[in-house]
Design an enzyme around this catalytic site. Sequence first.
Site, PDB file in Angstrom:
ATOM      1  N   GLU A 111      72.185   3.850  13.000  1.00 60.30           N
ATOM      2  CA  GLU A 111      71.593   4.199  11.700  1.00 60.30           C
ATOM      3  C   GLU A 111      71.475   5.754  11.560  1.00 60.30           C
ATOM      4  OE1 GLU A 111      67.756   3.427  13.432  1.00 60.30           O
ATOM      5  OE2 GLU A 111      68.002   1.378  13.768  1.00 60.30           O
ATOM      6  N   LYS A 113      70.594   9.329  11.056  1.00 60.70           N
ATOM      7  CA  LYS A 113      69.076  10.206  12.066  1.00 60.70           C
ATOM      8  C   LYS A 113      68.459  11.387  11.049  1.00 60.70           C
ATOM      9  CE  LYS A 113      68.554  13.072  16.255  1.00 60.70           C
ATOM     10  NZ  LYS A 113      67.580  13.684  15.676  1.00 60.70           N
ATOM     11  N   ASP A 115      66.849  13.520   9.709  1.00 59.60           N
ATOM     12  CA  ASP A 115      66.118  15.081   9.677  1.00 59.60           C
ATOM     13  C   ASP A 115      64.529  15.680   9.529  1.00 59.60           C
ATOM     14  OD1 ASP A 115      65.789  17.275  11.532  1.00 59.60           O
ATOM     15  OD2 ASP A 115      67.329  18.411   9.943  1.00 59.60           O
ATOM     16  N   TYR A 225      61.540   3.408  12.452  1.00 62.03           N
ATOM     17  CA  TYR A 225      63.168   2.964  12.933  1.00 62.03           C
ATOM     18  C   TYR A 225      62.309   2.482  14.464  1.00 62.03           C
ATOM     19  CZ  TYR A 225      62.111   7.555  15.190  1.00 62.03           C
ATOM     20  OH  TYR A 225      61.729   8.407  15.790  1.00 62.03           O
ATOM     21  N   LYS A 317      75.780  14.277  17.247  1.00 61.20           N
ATOM     22  CA  LYS A 317      74.641  15.433  15.733  1.00 61.20           C
ATOM     23  C   LYS A 317      76.177  15.939  15.436  1.00 61.20           C
ATOM     24  CE  LYS A 317      70.654  16.737  16.797  1.00 61.20           C
ATOM     25  NZ  LYS A 317      70.191  18.189  16.975  1.00 61.20           N
ATOM     26  N   CYS A 411      63.667  53.133  18.630  1.00 63.78           N
ATOM     27  CA  CYS A 411      63.130  52.070  17.974  1.00 63.78           C
ATOM     28  C   CYS A 411      63.329  52.014  16.733  1.00 63.78           C
ATOM     29  CB  CYS A 411      61.674  51.965  18.356  1.00 63.78           C
ATOM     30  SG  CYS A 411      60.637  50.400  17.223  1.00 63.78           S
ATOM     31  N   CYS A 414      59.081  53.791  15.067  1.00 67.47           N
ATOM     32  CA  CYS A 414      58.031  53.668  15.728  1.00 67.47           C
ATOM     33  C   CYS A 414      58.888  55.543  16.620  1.00 67.47           C
ATOM     34  CB  CYS A 414      57.102  53.922  16.862  1.00 67.47           C
ATOM     35  SG  CYS A 414      58.005  52.626  18.483  1.00 67.47           S
ATOM     36  N   CYS A 435      61.376  48.327  23.142  1.00 74.28           N
ATOM     37  CA  CYS A 435      60.430  48.927  22.945  1.00 74.28           C
ATOM     38  C   CYS A 435      59.170  49.101  23.116  1.00 74.28           C
ATOM     39  CB  CYS A 435      60.196  49.436  20.866  1.00 74.28           C
ATOM     40  SG  CYS A 435      59.115  50.035  20.166  1.00 74.28           S
ATOM     41  N   CYS A 440      53.355  50.037  18.505  1.00 74.55           N
ATOM     42  CA  CYS A 440      54.085  50.592  17.610  1.00 74.55           C
ATOM     43  C   CYS A 440      53.832  49.343  16.551  1.00 74.55           C
ATOM     44  CB  CYS A 440      56.492  49.813  18.554  1.00 74.55           C
ATOM     45  SG  CYS A 440      57.163  49.851  16.693  1.00 74.55           S
TER      46      CYS A 440
HETATM   47  S1  IVH Z   1      65.440   6.351  18.016  1.00 73.84           S
HETATM   48  C1  IVH Z   1      63.512   6.115  22.109  1.00 73.84           C
HETATM   49  N1  IVH Z   1      66.092   6.545  15.104  1.00 73.84           N
HETATM   50  O1  IVH Z   1      65.496  11.897  16.685  1.00 73.84           O
HETATM   51  C2  IVH Z   1      63.806   7.045  20.951  1.00 73.84           C
HETATM   52  N2  IVH Z   1      64.997   8.737  16.011  1.00 73.84           N
HETATM   53  O2  IVH Z   1      66.617  13.393  18.998  1.00 73.84           O
HETATM   54  C3  IVH Z   1      63.993   6.407  19.812  1.00 73.84           C
HETATM   55  N3  IVH Z   1      65.083  10.342  14.984  1.00 73.84           N
HETATM   56  O3  IVH Z   1      62.673  11.667  18.495  1.00 73.84           O
HETATM   57  C4  IVH Z   1      64.343   7.261  18.894  1.00 73.84           C
HETATM   58  N4  IVH Z   1      66.664   9.621  12.615  1.00 73.84           N
HETATM   59  O4  IVH Z   1      62.787  11.820  15.992  1.00 73.84           O
HETATM   60  C5  IVH Z   1      65.783   6.639  16.502  1.00 73.84           C
HETATM   61  N5  IVH Z   1      66.936   6.429  12.989  1.00 73.84           N
HETATM   62  C6  IVH Z   1      66.559   6.513  14.321  1.00 73.84           C
HETATM   63  C7  IVH Z   1      65.685   8.691  14.300  1.00 73.84           C
HETATM   64  C8  IVH Z   1      65.259   8.750  15.311  1.00 73.84           C
HETATM   65  C9  IVH Z   1      65.727  10.554  13.703  1.00 73.84           C
HETATM   66  C10 IVH Z   1      65.109  11.195  15.209  1.00 73.84           C
HETATM   67  C11 IVH Z   1      63.480  11.044  16.571  1.00 73.84           C
HETATM   68  C12 IVH Z   1      63.691  11.337  17.732  1.00 73.84           C
HETATM   69  C13 IVH Z   1      64.649  12.380  17.599  1.00 73.84           C
HETATM   70  C14 IVH Z   1      66.215  12.515  18.498  1.00 73.84           C
END
Ligand code: IVH
Length: 677
Positions: A111, A113, A115, A225, A317, A411, A414, A435, A440
Amino acid sequence: MRAEERHANLVEIIRTHDEAYYVHARPTISDQEYDRLYHELLELETAYPHLITPDSPSQRVGGTPLKAFVPVRHLAPMRSLDNSYSETDVREFVQRLQRLLAGEQLEFLVEPKVDGVAVNLRYENGFLVSGATRGDGITGDDITENLKTIRSIPVRLRGTQEPLPKVLEVRGEVFLHKDGFKKLNEQRISQGEEPFANPRNAAAGSLKQLDPKLVSKRPLGAILYGIGFCEFNGNSNPFSRHDSSLQWLAAAGFRTPEKLWHCRTIDELLSAIRELDALRDSFSYETDGAVIKLNSAAQREKAGYTSKAPRWAMAYKYAAEQAETRLRAITIQVGRTGALTPVAELEPVFLAGSTISRATLHNEDELRRKDIRIGDTVTIEKAGEVIPAVVGVVLTKRNGTERVFEFPRHCPECNQPVIKTSGSANGAGGSVWRCVNPLCPAQVQGRIEHWCARGAMDIEGGGEVLVRQLIQAGLVKDVADLYSLTLEQVSGLERMGTRSAQNFLNGVEESKKRELWRILFGLGILHVGAGVAKTLANRFHSIDRIASASETELTETEDVGEVIAQSVCSWFQQPQNRTLIERLRQAGLAFQSSETPPAAAGKLLGKTFVLTGTLPQLSREEATALIEAAGGKVTGSVSKKTSYVVAGEEAGSKLEKAHSLGIPVLDEQALRKLLVD
Ligand code: IVH
């Protein structure tokens, strides 16, 4: 048509349009038509207020701003994910699971991720009853009113999902749309406010607003999710597969991940990760990776958890984007603790969605290690829209005109001499020039801002701009001065209305009631972060006891080593700091924390629990925290006074003793039920 009927009709029609627009991005009517329906609903509710139901779209934007967020416990912990950055990590993850689940066919889902900011939504009998931030994973902030303003979050589950779960916790991520982020920042800059660094910060900042009306104006969305907790017809986990739980969530009206990949092999996983990388730019929200999850609930249960993260999932990542540019100059920034940080002044370059002209160089050691010289061509990197960093020098582009940077011995703010100190409490991170002049101006500004910060004294409005104005007007020189400010003084500052001034002063007044640890953290003592401040407050209960504790006594506290103890002692030894404490005391700050915790309340008041064995999901600390939050007590040994024994796998003699004394034994599921009922 009767008013009741029309009202119910309108609620349903608007809900359907909201879902089409916000969840599926497929509007089904024009904006004008939508507004007409919405106004009809409002008119009807004005004429017949008794018709207003909690799930009416009009109830999404709450009335009065909150004073503060209340802590709320999650029914099941919200864990994080282990991160990985390479194909090797993915291979190892799969191989580990193959070993753990030997002989089983594994199926994974990939899935996006998202942000954003993790949230937990609790529904009871189909209605949204609470929404919270992740917090420390056990307890978050109750931000229900803010989350209700997000139209892709249903306030009532779709009725096709019969029977509805009695209790349901849905987990997901709140984000700010990329285009909305740009507009929001333009607006903030035009109003003289600081722009947000990235959409994630903007989403987090939005959810922290105490006034839901402001939140409703932010272009927020939510992707859900997973299910954290579910009680469905007495069954605690009705979904045997993750994909079916996502389908269920989608049918209940939630926005779920945009795209899913089903994979059985490492190669399939790697190609799904690559496909997602190619696609994710086209999403309307930021993503910083791919999440790989086992599909089968039974296999997840067998794989279990480490202390922090599930073994059945990992986050891959994506590499940060990089660019090359010329280092024009190096400037020095002075922080609140007096640390001198070198900053790279760069030829502006476009990277990962924005133009970069500055990047941190951390400290002198880092500069030397990377041999960064003024005039060099450098590689800069920006991961997930975070602060850009200089990763290295492109040596092939050197032409001999580059200059080594001489780190200043005074510094720049100051002009006082600076001294070299070790970087962090554990000695890591290289040495830092500091410093040490307490007057300061850069430090004064930083200290006051830190005192006002949300994690410290949480004084609304006490941000960079106002603090600078207060200092420049000669109204404050230290944090104690905040407590003698008058409305006349604050409202007399440029671009400061009476209302904002009053709000700020109310915040200052409110802060007098803050707990000891917040004060301790807010004072900005070197190496005393929020965690250390909490352990010190828990152990000593009063600022005077901390002030008079010896280094040895301090090091007897958990997490407090010599460096921290020395720093605390030397802070309290300085006469100007002692005077500051006295002035804060005069101002009315509570420098005590209660010796005994306040009388507990809750469903489990008076009940004593003993935990034994390993529970499937909750760690011992988490189970204890949940029991204590409900007013119960956890002790170490079973006696006639024990109300319940909570037993997990490999429970030993305590379980036997419970049986012999006839004490009820609960498994994790029964414990959770007890907490909810
Ligand atoms: S599953 C048991 N699925 O990423 C943990 N997390 O770096 C279940 N996040 O804390 C998390 N997209 O806040 C899951 N498709 C996704 C996600 C996701 C973003 C976030 C989530 C998690 C963090 C971990």
